[in-house]
Design a protein around this motif. Sequence first.
Motif, PDB file in Angstrom:
ATOM      1  N   ARG A   1       2.227  11.782   1.528  1.00 18.29           N
ATOM      2  CA  ARG A   1       2.852  12.779   2.414  1.00 18.29           C
ATOM      3  C   ARG A   1       2.297  14.187   2.200  1.00 18.29           C
ATOM      4  O   ARG A   1       2.285  14.989   3.116  1.00 18.29           O
ATOM      5  CB  ARG A   1       4.360  12.781   2.207  1.00 18.29           C
ATOM      6  N   LEU A   2       1.844  14.464   0.977  1.00 13.94           N
ATOM      7  CA  LEU A   2       1.376  15.819   0.669  1.00 13.94           C
ATOM      8  C   LEU A   2      -0.145  15.916   0.575  1.00 13.94           C
ATOM      9  O   LEU A   2      -0.683  17.000   0.337  1.00 13.94           O
ATOM     10  CB  LEU A   2       2.002  16.301  -0.648  1.00 13.94           C
TER      11      LEU A   2
ATOM     12  N   ALA B   1       4.637  10.592  -2.493  1.00 14.28           N
ATOM     13  CA  ALA B   1       4.407  12.034  -2.521  1.00 14.28           C
ATOM     14  C   ALA B   1       2.933  12.338  -2.262  1.00 14.28           C
ATOM     15  O   ALA B   1       2.604  13.262  -1.512  1.00 14.28           O
ATOM     16  CB  ALA B   1       4.848  12.618  -3.861  1.00 14.28           C
TER      17      ALA B   1
ATOM     18  N   ARG C   1       1.901  21.007  -7.878  1.00 13.76           N
ATOM     19  CA  ARG C   1       1.471  21.767  -6.694  1.00 13.76           C
ATOM     20  C   ARG C   1       1.654  23.280  -6.818  1.00 13.76           C
ATOM     21  O   ARG C   1       0.854  24.037  -6.302  1.00 13.76           O
ATOM     22  CB  ARG C   1       2.220  21.271  -5.465  1.00 13.76           C
TER      23      ARG C   1
ATOM     24  N   THR D   1      12.406  21.206  -0.777  1.00 13.75           N
ATOM     25  CA  THR D   1      11.525  20.761   0.305  1.00 13.75           C
ATOM     26  C   THR D   1      10.944  19.387  -0.007  1.00 13.75           C
ATOM     27  O   THR D   1      10.899  18.512   0.868  1.00 13.75           O
ATOM     28  CB  THR D   1      10.405  21.791   0.539  1.00 13.75           C
ATOM     29  N   VAL D   2      10.497  19.178  -1.242  1.00 15.45           N
ATOM     30  CA  VAL D   2       9.954  17.871  -1.625  1.00 15.45           C
ATOM     31  C   VAL D   2      11.033  16.795  -1.516  1.00 15.45           C
ATOM     32  O   VAL D   2      10.781  15.698  -1.002  1.00 15.45           O
ATOM     33  CB  VAL D   2       9.342  17.913  -3.046  1.00 15.45           C
TER      34      VAL D   2
ATOM     35  N   VAL E   1       6.029  16.639  -9.166  1.00 14.70           N
ATOM     36  CA  VAL E   1       5.221  16.938  -7.984  1.00 14.70           C
ATOM     37  C   VAL E   1       5.194  18.446  -7.729  1.00 14.70           C
ATOM     38  O   VAL E   1       4.128  19.023  -7.480  1.00 14.70           O
ATOM     39  CB  VAL E   1       5.762  16.168  -6.756  1.00 14.70           C
TER      40      VAL E   1
ATOM     41  N   GLU F   1      10.928  24.972  -3.309  1.00 15.38           N
ATOM     42  CA  GLU F   1       9.840  23.984  -3.326  1.00 15.38           C
ATOM     43  C   GLU F   1      10.368  22.596  -3.655  1.00 15.38           C
ATOM     44  O   GLU F   1      10.013  21.606  -2.995  1.00 15.38           O
ATOM     45  CB  GLU F   1       8.772  24.386  -4.362  1.00 15.38           C
TER      46      GLU F   1
ATOM     47  N   ASP G   1      -2.182  14.578  -1.729  1.00 16.56           N
ATOM     48  CA  ASP G   1      -2.528  14.891  -3.107  1.00 16.56           C
ATOM     49  C   ASP G   1      -2.599  13.600  -3.907  1.00 16.56           C
ATOM     50  O   ASP G   1      -2.169  12.548  -3.449  1.00 16.56           O
ATOM     51  CB  ASP G   1      -1.461  15.808  -3.708  1.00 16.56           C
TER      52      ASP G   1
ATOM     53  N   SER H   1      11.480  16.397   2.482  1.00 17.33           N
ATOM     54  CA  SER H   1      10.331  15.976   3.291  1.00 17.33           C
ATOM     55  C   SER H   1       9.615  14.745   2.742  1.00 17.33           C
ATOM     56  O   SER H   1       9.077  13.955   3.512  1.00 17.33           O
ATOM     57  CB  SER H   1       9.346  17.131   3.444  1.00 17.33           C
ATOM     58  N   VAL H   2       9.606  14.583   1.435  1.00 14.82           N
ATOM     59  CA  VAL H   2       8.897  13.438   0.848  1.00 14.82           C
ATOM     60  C   VAL H   2       9.832  12.239   0.676  1.00 14.82           C
ATOM     61  O   VAL H   2       9.513  11.124   1.073  1.00 14.82           O
ATOM     62  CB  VAL H   2       8.259  13.812  -0.512  1.00 14.82           C
TER      63      VAL H   2
END
Length: 162
Positions: free
Chosen positions: A25-26, A22, A85, A98-99, A81, A95, A28, A102-103
Amino acid sequence: MTLPPALIIQVNDRVTDCLSLAGQRLGDDFPPPRVCFNQGGRIAGSAWLERWELRFNPVLLADNVGAFITEIIPHEVAHLVVFARYGKVRPHGREWQTVMRSVFGLEPSTRHRLDTHKVAPTFGYDCGCRLHRLSLRRHNKIQRGQSRYLCMHCGKLLTLAE
């Protein structure tokens, strides 16, 4: 229930891997959470956001290691996560979804499909058109005369099956 040390290490390593992924990819950096094995009932895992803590059900974990590694741990890490965020948002909202996609490359699912018979006994109730499985809590309410339940399909009163 006491879990084997190797399984505890495997879960902790997977949590670390998920947070690292995470973070990559983000863009962070997420600190490691406290990981506990004290989740009860039919719940496989939970994320305690303000405490930055993950809790896993040891009975379900021991019987379903693969599902925990591939689905449940990423599911719970995604909650942490998202909280880090975005703050407090809907638990399985946009949200979080999406995580998950996408993650972790997983289709978001809000419920597990693990066999929970070891952790949550159920009782058979009949209405005439089908057999219903009720939780211990609902069974006890019926037995104490505090509640009555009707079949959603035929509308008849549920009675304890023999």
